[in-house]
Design a protein around this motif. Sequence first.
Motif: not given
Length: 455
Positions: A38-48
Amino acid sequence: MNVLKAMISLVIFWIVIADVALAQEKGTYRFALLRQNDSVPRLDNRNGLSWYRSLKHLYVSENNQLTLGGSWRGQAESFVNEEFSTEGRQDNIWFLNRLLFHAHLKLGDRFETFAELGSSLIEGKNNLSPVDKDVLYVNQLFVAYEISSLWTLEVGRRNIRLGSGRLVDIREGPNVRRSFDMAELRYHTKVFEALSFFSVPVRPEPGAFDNGQWTFDETFSGLYTTTHFADDNYLDAYVLYQKEDGAIYQSGTDNERRVSIGARHVGTVKGFTYNNEVVYQMGSFGNQDISAWTLSLQVEAELKVLGKDFDVGIKTEAISGDKNSTDGKMNTFDALYPRGAYFGRVARFGPSNLIDVHPYVNTTFNKLSLEVDYAAFWRYSLEDGVYGAAMTLDYPSLNDQRFIANQMGFIAGYRFNHAIGVELEGNVIFPGPFLRENNMDDTLFHMVLTTEVKF
């Protein structure tokens, strides 16, 4: 009918929920056939994050993340004259449900682990095959480590697909996918890839966590390479080895040791796209020497008719069968682990002792896709029988007729978005002289309606 109502309710629920959620995240996720890709972006945090992305990204930290996902596929399938005969019950409609749920953990840029549970259920079918039902099972569970920029090691249970899937495929059509317990080492550059592996096929059982494993009476290993000459021009070359005890052919049952040496070339020339493959097999079947082969040719062109693009193509294959059961040679080609729906979801004929010609036309209208095809089947050798998709001898050689059948089919699919789709497939098979002289002379009708939701 209760099952059908439940399926319809579940489909409506997921259309409403997933459509709203994915509309908010339009363009963010792209779901692959094998969900580890899957193409799933990496996130820096889960805020918002929205509620959907909060569930999707269960854990996020610097360079690490844990994502969840899955899919549900429901099918209603029916045959009329399933064995080319009007005898017996004809109201044989059954309902299949497959649920897959996965977790994908990435730690840094080099290590990842992927776990996928499955549940494949069926209702309304009396004679179940091993690919119809598996109440609860581990479909995939593996770890991957990038040793360097060139080498990657993977160990565990996996679905695998090599090349176009003619010899090794995940078996997406049936209700239970094909898994292997395996170790593999990959070498990859921009222009060359090589995969070496050793595996043991997982034998599906109908209960919960009861699949057969690590018996070693059947193993599969090999080396598969791909050389890229351009984006649309590449060559696969491979050597595969299969060990199987108790293999069944027209000439009998015995232990088999089979080596497959093959090459596949994909390219585009002056608007024509081709996908051609040749395989030669050698080894032993009991005290017989194996000498078998196949040649597969496919060419496709895009034509514009009344301002609409149509893909028009033709596939044809010659696949060897056994010439003489007493000459000490085994000539029946073994397609190893192909997709279950090799010639459509109807899956009445498998790729052994066969000659086929298969023209097709497909096109799309916005979210609607259409395909119409025709296939004609002959026996390659009159001394060998006709095999099913699972390499079972379904129609033994009982006469000297060569022509097997004509098959006509269509597939109509509609995608609400990249996560939700509906597909209707129909097939009609008209028996030829080989089947008719075996007292199978009635036209077979087949229909399957599929709904799939990915999340």
